[in-house]
Design an enzyme around this catalytic site. Structure first.
Site, mmCIF file in Angstrom:
data_model
loop_
_atom_site.group_PDB
_atom_site.id
_atom_site.type_symbol
_atom_site.label_atom_id
_atom_site.label_comp_id
_atom_site.label_asym_id
_atom_site.label_seq_id
_atom_site.Cartn_x
_atom_site.Cartn_y
_atom_site.Cartn_z
ATOM 1 C CB ALA A 4 -13.981 21.085 -4.365
ATOM 2 C CD GLU A 5 -17.633 22.600 -8.501
ATOM 3 O OE1 GLU A 5 -17.142 21.460 -8.543
ATOM 4 O OE2 GLU A 5 -17.092 23.593 -9.036
ATOM 5 C CD GLN B 208 -5.051 11.314 -0.274
ATOM 6 O OE1 GLN B 208 -5.541 12.317 0.182
ATOM 7 N NE2 GLN B 208 -5.622 10.120 -0.158
ATOM 8 N NE ARG C 41 -12.841 21.219 -11.246
ATOM 9 C CZ ARG C 41 -13.900 21.666 -10.575
ATOM 10 N NH1 ARG C 41 -15.123 21.330 -10.936
ATOM 11 N NH2 ARG C 41 -13.745 22.449 -9.541
ATOM 12 C CB THR D 83 1.165 12.262 10.860
ATOM 13 O OG1 THR D 83 -0.178 12.171 10.359
ATOM 14 C CG2 THR D 83 1.216 13.423 11.828
ATOM 15 N NE ARG E 144 -0.820 2.523 12.942
ATOM 16 C CZ ARG E 144 -1.003 2.938 11.678
ATOM 17 N NH1 ARG E 144 -1.128 2.067 10.702
ATOM 18 N NH2 ARG E 144 -1.062 4.224 11.389
ATOM 19 C CG HIS F 25 -2.224 3.750 1.507
ATOM 20 N ND1 HIS F 25 -2.307 2.412 1.794
ATOM 21 C CD2 HIS F 25 -2.636 4.385 2.601
ATOM 22 C CE1 HIS F 25 -2.754 2.252 3.023
ATOM 23 N NE2 HIS F 25 -2.957 3.442 3.535
ATOM 24 N NE ARG G 23 -18.465 9.927 -16.084
ATOM 25 C CZ ARG G 23 -17.489 9.377 -16.803
ATOM 26 N NH1 ARG G 23 -16.234 9.704 -16.574
ATOM 27 N NH2 ARG G 23 -17.763 8.488 -17.720
ATOM 28 N NE ARG H 145 20.778 14.124 3.525
ATOM 29 C CZ ARG H 145 21.121 15.398 3.732
ATOM 30 N NH1 ARG H 145 20.427 16.123 4.596
ATOM 31 N NH2 ARG H 145 22.136 15.924 3.100
HETATM 32 P P1 ADP Z 1 0.746 7.288 14.667
HETATM 33 O O1 ADP Z 1 2.038 7.440 15.388
HETATM 34 O O2 ADP Z 1 0.872 7.555 13.203
HETATM 35 O O3 ADP Z 1 -0.373 8.052 15.358
HETATM 36 P P2 ADP Z 1 -0.315 4.800 15.799
HETATM 37 O O4 ADP Z 1 -1.398 5.469 16.548
HETATM 38 O O5 ADP Z 1 -0.656 3.558 15.063
HETATM 39 O O6 ADP Z 1 0.346 5.741 14.695
HETATM 40 O O7 ADP Z 1 0.865 4.492 16.820
HETATM 41 C C1 ADP Z 1 2.082 3.931 16.381
HETATM 42 C C2 ADP Z 1 2.663 3.039 17.426
HETATM 43 O O8 ADP Z 1 2.957 3.807 18.596
HETATM 44 C C3 ADP Z 1 1.764 1.923 17.930
HETATM 45 O O9 ADP Z 1 1.747 0.807 17.104
HETATM 46 C C4 ADP Z 1 2.428 1.605 19.261
HETATM 47 O O10 ADP Z 1 3.594 0.851 19.071
HETATM 48 C C5 ADP Z 1 2.810 2.978 19.759
HETATM 49 N N1 ADP Z 1 1.738 3.493 20.617
HETATM 50 C C6 ADP Z 1 0.537 4.013 20.261
HETATM 51 N N2 ADP Z 1 -0.223 4.348 21.315
HETATM 52 C C7 ADP Z 1 0.516 4.036 22.406
HETATM 53 C C8 ADP Z 1 0.302 4.120 23.825
HETATM 54 N N3 ADP Z 1 -0.830 4.625 24.330
HETATM 55 N N4 ADP Z 1 1.296 3.686 24.641
HETATM 56 C C9 ADP Z 1 2.438 3.185 24.134
HETATM 57 N N5 ADP Z 1 2.693 3.073 22.816
HETATM 58 C C10 ADP Z 1 1.763 3.470 21.964
#
Ligand code: ADP
Length: 322
Positions: free
Chosen positions: A187-188, A254, A155, A126, A73, A252, A163, A22
Protein backbone atom coordinates in the site's frame (compact mmCIF):
# COMPACT_ATOMS: atom_id res chain seq x y z
CA UNK A 1 -16.12 -41.50 37.51
CA UNK A 2 -15.19 -40.10 34.12
CA UNK A 3 -14.07 -36.51 33.99
CA UNK A 4 -16.48 -34.31 32.04
CA UNK A 5 -15.53 -31.03 30.43
CA UNK A 6 -17.40 -28.42 28.40
CA UNK A 7 -16.27 -26.45 25.37
CA UNK A 8 -17.72 -23.24 23.97
CA UNK A 9 -16.89 -20.50 21.47
CA UNK A 10 -17.75 -16.92 22.43
CA UNK A 11 -17.57 -13.35 21.11
CA UNK A 12 -16.55 -12.67 17.52
CA UNK A 13 -15.98 -15.80 15.44
CA UNK A 14 -12.62 -16.56 13.89
CA UNK A 15 -11.48 -19.10 11.33
CA UNK A 16 -9.75 -21.94 13.12
CA UNK A 17 -12.17 -22.02 16.05
CA UNK A 18 -13.50 -25.28 14.61
CA UNK A 19 -10.04 -26.79 14.64
CA UNK A 20 -9.75 -25.87 18.32
CA UNK A 21 -13.17 -27.35 19.16
CA UNK A 22 -12.20 -30.50 17.29
CA UNK A 23 -8.91 -30.81 19.13
CA UNK A 24 -10.58 -30.32 22.51
CA UNK A 25 -13.29 -32.88 21.80
CA UNK A 26 -11.05 -35.52 20.26
CA UNK A 27 -8.24 -35.15 22.83
CA UNK A 28 -10.62 -35.32 25.75
CA UNK A 29 -12.46 -38.36 24.39
CA UNK A 30 -9.12 -40.07 23.61
CA UNK A 31 -8.13 -39.49 27.22
CA UNK A 32 -11.35 -41.12 28.44
CA UNK A 33 -13.18 -37.90 29.32
CA UNK A 34 -16.69 -36.83 28.37
CA UNK A 35 -17.20 -33.62 26.41
CA UNK A 36 -20.21 -31.33 26.40
CA UNK A 37 -20.50 -28.96 23.42
CA UNK A 38 -22.08 -25.73 24.66
CA UNK A 39 -23.78 -23.66 21.96
CA UNK A 40 -23.70 -19.90 21.40
CA UNK A 41 -21.15 -18.98 24.02
CA UNK A 42 -22.22 -18.46 27.60
CA UNK A 43 -25.86 -18.31 26.44
CA UNK A 44 -25.87 -22.06 25.90
CA UNK A 45 -24.59 -22.62 29.40
CA UNK A 46 -27.28 -20.43 30.96
CA UNK A 47 -30.10 -21.70 28.73
CA UNK A 48 -29.26 -25.41 28.69
CA UNK A 49 -28.33 -25.42 24.99
CA UNK A 50 -25.68 -28.15 24.90
CA UNK A 51 -25.07 -31.71 23.75
CA UNK A 52 -22.76 -34.63 24.43
CA UNK A 53 -19.99 -34.70 21.86
CA UNK A 54 -18.57 -37.76 20.17
CA UNK A 55 -15.50 -38.02 17.99
CA UNK A 56 -17.83 -37.92 14.98
CA UNK A 57 -19.41 -34.63 16.18
CA UNK A 58 -16.36 -32.81 14.89
CA UNK A 59 -15.79 -34.78 11.69
CA UNK A 60 -15.02 -32.66 8.65
CA UNK A 61 -14.93 -29.32 10.47
CA UNK A 62 -11.18 -28.65 10.57
CA UNK A 63 -11.29 -27.02 7.16
CA UNK A 64 -14.41 -24.96 7.78
CA UNK A 65 -14.52 -21.31 8.85
CA UNK A 66 -16.92 -20.09 11.55
CA UNK A 67 -17.71 -22.29 14.53
CA UNK A 68 -19.83 -25.42 14.65
CA UNK A 69 -20.81 -24.52 18.21
CA UNK A 70 -22.07 -21.11 17.05
CA UNK A 71 -21.05 -18.03 18.95
CA UNK A 72 -22.80 -15.12 20.59
CA UNK A 73 -22.43 -12.36 23.08
CA UNK A 74 -24.19 -12.97 26.39
CA UNK A 75 -24.96 -9.81 28.34
CA UNK A 76 -26.40 -11.75 31.29
CA UNK A 77 -23.02 -13.34 31.89
CA UNK A 78 -21.33 -9.97 32.44
CA UNK A 79 -23.36 -9.61 35.68
CA UNK A 80 -22.43 -11.53 38.87
CA UNK A 81 -25.87 -13.21 38.90
CA UNK A 82 -25.17 -14.55 35.40
CA UNK A 83 -21.85 -16.03 36.48
CA UNK A 84 -23.50 -17.59 39.54
CA UNK A 85 -26.17 -19.14 37.34
CA UNK A 86 -23.38 -20.41 35.04
CA UNK A 87 -21.61 -22.02 37.99
CA UNK A 88 -24.85 -23.73 39.07
CA UNK A 89 -25.41 -25.03 35.55
CA UNK A 90 -21.87 -26.43 35.48
CA UNK A 91 -22.51 -28.22 38.78
CA UNK A 92 -25.83 -29.63 37.54
CA UNK A 93 -24.05 -30.84 34.42
CA UNK A 94 -21.19 -32.29 36.42
CA UNK A 95 -18.59 -30.29 34.52
CA UNK A 96 -15.03 -30.50 35.81
CA UNK A 97 -14.03 -27.55 33.68
CA UNK A 98 -14.73 -25.56 30.54
CA UNK A 99 -12.57 -24.59 27.57
CA UNK A 100 -13.57 -21.10 26.40
CA UNK A 101 -12.46 -20.18 22.88
CA UNK A 102 -12.76 -16.44 22.26
CA UNK A 103 -11.24 -13.01 22.77
CA UNK A 104 -10.44 -10.99 25.87
CA UNK A 105 -14.13 -10.37 26.67
CA UNK A 106 -14.76 -14.11 26.71
CA UNK A 107 -11.68 -14.54 28.92
CA UNK A 108 -13.13 -12.11 31.47
CA UNK A 109 -16.17 -14.39 31.67
CA UNK A 110 -13.84 -17.39 32.04
CA UNK A 111 -11.95 -15.61 34.83
CA UNK A 112 -15.21 -14.88 36.68
CA UNK A 113 -16.37 -18.48 36.32
CA UNK A 114 -12.97 -19.75 37.48
CA UNK A 115 -13.19 -17.46 40.53
CA UNK A 116 -16.63 -18.97 41.23
CA UNK A 117 -14.98 -22.40 41.39
CA UNK A 118 -15.30 -23.82 37.88
CA UNK A 119 -11.86 -24.39 36.31
CA UNK A 120 -11.78 -22.58 32.95
CA UNK A 121 -9.13 -22.51 30.25
CA UNK A 122 -9.13 -19.74 27.66
CA UNK A 123 -7.97 -20.33 24.10
CA UNK A 124 -7.41 -17.11 22.12
CA UNK A 125 -9.72 -17.10 19.09
CA UNK A 126 -9.91 -13.69 17.45
CA UNK A 127 -8.76 -12.34 14.11
CA UNK A 128 -7.39 -9.21 15.80
CA UNK A 129 -4.30 -10.75 17.49
CA UNK A 130 -4.78 -8.14 20.21
CA UNK A 131 -4.09 -10.27 23.30
CA UNK A 132 -0.72 -9.47 24.81
CA UNK A 133 -0.08 -12.70 26.69
CA UNK A 134 0.02 -14.67 23.44
CA UNK A 135 2.07 -14.12 20.31
CA UNK A 136 -0.79 -15.49 18.28
CA UNK A 137 -4.57 -15.67 18.27
CA UNK A 138 -6.45 -18.21 16.18
CA UNK A 139 -7.89 -16.69 13.00
CA UNK A 140 -5.31 -13.96 12.52
CA UNK A 141 -3.37 -15.64 9.73
CA UNK A 142 -6.49 -16.52 7.78
CA UNK A 143 -7.88 -12.98 8.15
CA UNK A 144 -4.60 -11.44 6.97
CA UNK A 145 -4.48 -13.72 3.96
CA UNK A 146 -8.12 -13.08 3.08
CA UNK A 147 -7.67 -9.31 3.32
CA UNK A 148 -4.50 -9.50 1.23
CA UNK A 149 -6.21 -11.52 -1.48
CA UNK A 150 -9.14 -9.10 -1.63
CA UNK A 151 -6.95 -6.00 -1.74
CA UNK A 152 -4.74 -7.50 -4.47
CA UNK A 153 -7.92 -7.71 -6.53
CA UNK A 154 -8.78 -4.10 -5.74
CA UNK A 155 -5.30 -3.02 -6.79
CA UNK A 156 -5.90 -4.51 -10.24
CA UNK A 157 -8.98 -2.44 -10.81
CA UNK A 158 -7.56 0.71 -9.15
CA UNK A 159 -4.56 0.42 -11.48
CA UNK A 160 -6.69 0.02 -14.59
CA UNK A 161 -8.68 3.15 -13.75
CA UNK A 162 -5.88 5.31 -12.29
CA UNK A 163 -7.79 5.43 -9.04
CA UNK A 164 -7.08 5.59 -5.36
CA UNK A 165 -8.57 2.72 -3.41
CA UNK A 166 -9.21 3.45 0.25
CA UNK A 167 -9.72 0.10 1.94
CA UNK A 168 -11.05 -0.37 5.44
CA UNK A 169 -9.85 -3.52 7.17
CA UNK A 170 -11.04 -4.94 10.47
CA UNK A 171 -9.61 -3.90 13.82
CA UNK A 172 -11.95 -1.91 16.03
CA UNK A 173 -9.33 -1.40 18.69
CA UNK A 174 -6.09 -2.50 17.05
CA UNK A 175 -4.22 -1.71 13.86
CA UNK A 176 -2.28 -4.98 13.65
CA UNK A 177 -4.25 -6.26 10.66
CA UNK A 178 -3.98 -2.89 8.90
CA UNK A 179 -0.20 -2.58 9.18
CA UNK A 180 0.58 -6.16 8.19
CA UNK A 181 -1.86 -6.16 5.30
CA UNK A 182 -0.53 -2.76 4.14
CA UNK A 183 2.95 -4.28 3.93
CA UNK A 184 1.68 -7.38 2.16
CA UNK A 185 -0.25 -5.49 -0.53
CA UNK A 186 2.38 -2.80 -0.99
CA UNK A 187 0.00 0.00 0.00
CA UNK A 188 0.98 3.65 -0.32
CA UNK A 189 -0.26 4.59 3.16
CA UNK A 190 -1.67 2.97 6.27
CA UNK A 191 -3.83 4.74 8.82
CA UNK A 192 -4.36 3.29 12.29
CA UNK A 193 -5.63 4.48 15.64
CA UNK A 194 -2.28 4.00 17.33
CA UNK A 195 -0.30 6.52 15.29
CA UNK A 196 -1.26 10.06 14.27
CA UNK A 197 -1.85 10.54 10.57
CA UNK A 198 -1.43 13.53 8.31
CA UNK A 199 -3.75 13.57 5.29
CA UNK A 200 -2.02 16.64 3.83
CA UNK A 201 1.26 14.72 3.79
CA UNK A 202 -0.37 11.64 2.23
CA UNK A 203 -2.01 13.81 -0.44
CA UNK A 204 1.22 15.70 -1.13
CA UNK A 205 3.06 12.41 -1.58
CA UNK A 206 0.36 11.10 -3.95
CA UNK A 207 0.71 14.24 -6.11
CA UNK A 208 4.50 14.05 -6.06
CA UNK A 209 4.49 10.38 -6.99
CA UNK A 210 1.95 10.93 -9.76
CA UNK A 211 4.04 13.75 -11.24
CA UNK A 212 7.35 11.90 -10.94
CA UNK A 213 9.29 10.58 -13.94
CA UNK A 214 7.80 7.09 -13.71
CA UNK A 215 4.45 8.56 -12.70
CA UNK A 216 2.29 6.30 -10.58
CA UNK A 217 -1.42 6.90 -11.00
CA UNK A 218 -3.02 4.33 -8.73
CA UNK A 219 -2.91 4.27 -4.96
CA UNK A 220 -3.91 2.02 -2.13
CA UNK A 221 -4.60 3.42 1.31
CA UNK A 222 -5.33 0.90 4.08
CA UNK A 223 -7.39 2.20 7.00
CA UNK A 224 -8.09 0.36 10.25
CA UNK A 225 -11.79 0.13 11.08
CA UNK A 226 -11.29 1.75 14.49
CA UNK A 227 -10.23 5.06 12.95
CA UNK A 228 -13.88 5.50 11.97
CA UNK A 229 -13.09 8.04 9.23
CA UNK A 230 -12.74 5.96 6.08
CA UNK A 231 -15.34 7.88 4.01
CA UNK A 232 -13.96 11.24 5.13
CA UNK A 233 -10.40 10.17 4.38
CA UNK A 234 -11.33 9.18 0.83
CA UNK A 235 -13.29 12.39 0.26
CA UNK A 236 -10.47 14.58 1.58
CA UNK A 237 -7.82 12.79 -0.48
CA UNK A 238 -9.91 13.17 -3.62
CA UNK A 239 -10.42 16.88 -2.95
CA UNK A 240 -6.75 17.48 -2.24
CA UNK A 241 -5.32 15.43 -5.12
CA UNK A 242 -8.04 15.40 -7.76
CA UNK A 243 -7.52 11.63 -7.97
CA UNK A 244 -10.76 9.64 -7.89
CA UNK A 245 -10.85 7.87 -4.53
CA UNK A 246 -13.19 4.98 -3.79
CA UNK A 247 -13.93 3.32 -0.48
CA UNK A 248 -14.14 -0.44 0.00
CA UNK A 249 -15.04 -1.83 3.40
CA UNK A 250 -13.88 -5.44 3.54
CA UNK A 251 -15.99 -6.15 6.62
CA UNK A 252 -16.95 -9.61 7.71
CA UNK A 253 -15.45 -11.45 4.73
CA UNK A 254 -12.23 -11.19 6.74
CA UNK A 255 -13.74 -13.37 9.46
CA UNK A 256 -14.81 -16.19 7.18
CA UNK A 257 -13.27 -18.79 4.95
CA UNK A 258 -11.32 -21.95 5.33
CA UNK A 259 -8.56 -21.53 7.95
CA UNK A 260 -4.92 -21.55 6.85
CA UNK A 261 -2.54 -24.31 7.85
CA UNK A 262 -1.09 -22.06 10.57
CA UNK A 263 -4.49 -21.50 12.14
CA UNK A 264 -5.44 -25.17 11.99
CA UNK A 265 -2.19 -26.39 13.51
CA UNK A 266 -1.93 -23.81 16.28
CA UNK A 267 -5.63 -24.26 17.14
CA UNK A 268 -5.05 -28.00 17.41
CA UNK A 269 -1.99 -27.55 19.64
CA UNK A 270 -3.84 -25.11 21.87
CA UNK A 271 -6.92 -27.32 22.13
CA UNK A 272 -4.73 -30.28 23.06
CA UNK A 273 -2.89 -28.29 25.73
CA UNK A 274 -6.14 -26.95 27.21
CA UNK A 275 -7.41 -30.49 27.75
CA UNK A 276 -4.12 -31.56 29.31
CA UNK A 277 -4.53 -28.78 31.87
CA UNK A 278 -8.11 -29.70 32.74
CA UNK A 279 -7.13 -33.36 32.95
CA UNK A 280 -4.74 -32.37 35.76
CA UNK A 281 -7.48 -30.30 37.41
CA UNK A 282 -5.75 -27.04 36.50
CA UNK A 283 -8.01 -24.09 35.64
CA UNK A 284 -7.90 -20.31 35.47
CA UNK A 285 -5.30 -20.33 32.68
CA UNK A 286 -4.98 -18.87 29.21
CA UNK A 287 -3.29 -21.04 26.62
CA UNK A 288 -1.04 -18.97 24.39
CA UNK A 289 2.01 -18.98 22.21
CA UNK A 290 5.36 -17.78 23.54
CA UNK A 291 8.61 -17.98 21.58
CA UNK A 292 6.65 -20.05 19.08
CA UNK A 293 5.66 -22.68 21.64
CA UNK A 294 2.32 -23.35 23.34
CA UNK A 295 2.34 -22.38 27.01
CA UNK A 296 -0.17 -21.25 29.64
CA UNK A 297 -0.48 -18.29 31.94
CA UNK A 298 -2.76 -17.23 34.79
CA UNK A 299 -6.01 -15.77 33.41
CA UNK A 300 -5.97 -12.53 35.43
CA UNK A 301 -2.28 -12.02 34.84
CA UNK A 302 -2.69 -12.54 31.11
CA UNK A 303 -5.71 -10.24 30.93
CA UNK A 304 -3.88 -7.47 32.77
CA UNK A 305 -1.11 -7.30 30.15
CA UNK A 306 -1.40 -4.53 27.58
CA UNK A 307 -0.31 -5.12 24.02
CA UNK A 308 2.08 -2.50 22.66
CA UNK A 309 1.66 -1.35 19.08
CA UNK A 310 3.94 -2.77 16.39
CA UNK A 311 5.82 0.50 15.93
CA UNK A 312 8.81 -1.17 14.29
CA UNK A 313 6.65 -2.78 11.65
CA UNK A 314 4.76 0.47 11.09
CA UNK A 315 8.08 2.19 10.42
CA UNK A 316 9.18 -0.62 8.10
CA UNK A 317 5.97 -0.12 6.16
CA UNK A 318 6.66 3.56 5.55
CA UNK A 319 10.33 3.01 4.81
CA UNK A 320 9.51 0.42 2.14
CA UNK A 321 6.49 2.23 0.65
CA UNK A 322 6.74 3.99 -2.70
P1 ADP B 1 -14.54 -11.30 22.59
O1 ADP B 1 -14.45 -12.52 23.44
O2 ADP B 1 -14.39 -11.60 21.14
O3 ADP B 1 -13.63 -10.20 23.11
P2 ADP B 1 -16.83 -9.90 23.76
O4 ADP B 1 -16.01 -8.81 24.34
O5 ADP B 1 -18.08 -9.51 23.07
O6 ADP B 1 -16.03 -10.75 22.67
O7 ADP B 1 -17.16 -10.93 24.92
C1 ADP B 1 -17.86 -12.12 24.65
C2 ADP B 1 -18.72 -12.50 25.81
O8 ADP B 1 -17.90 -12.75 26.95
C3 ADP B 1 -19.71 -11.45 26.28
O9 ADP B 1 -20.88 -11.41 25.53
C4 ADP B 1 -19.99 -11.94 27.70
O10 ADP B 1 -20.86 -13.05 27.68
C5 ADP B 1 -18.62 -12.41 28.14
N1 ADP B 1 -17.95 -11.31 28.85
C6 ADP B 1 -17.35 -10.21 28.33
N2 ADP B 1 -16.88 -9.38 29.27
C7 ADP B 1 -17.17 -9.97 30.45
C8 ADP B 1 -16.96 -9.62 31.83
N3 ADP B 1 -16.32 -8.50 32.18
N4 ADP B 1 -17.42 -10.48 32.78
C9 ADP B 1 -18.06 -11.61 32.43
N5 ADP B 1 -18.29 -11.99 31.16
C10 ADP B 1 -17.88 -11.19 30.19
Amino acid sequence: MKKRIGVLTSGGDAPGMNAAVRAVARTAISKGMEVVGIKRGYNGLLNGDYFMMEKSSVSGIIKRGGTCLYTARCLEFVKPEGVLKGKERCEELGLDGIVVIGGDGSFRGAADLSAAGIPCIGIPGTIDNDIQCTEYTIGYDTALNTATEMIDKLRDTAQSHDRCSVVEVMGRKAGFIAVNVAIAVGAEAVITLERPYDLDAIAAKMIKVRNSKNGKHHFLIVVAEGVGQTENIARSLQEMTGIESRVTVLGHVQRGGSPTLRDRVIATEMGYHAVELLEQGIGNRIVGLKDGKVYDIDLQEGLAMKKPFIDDRYDIFYDTAY
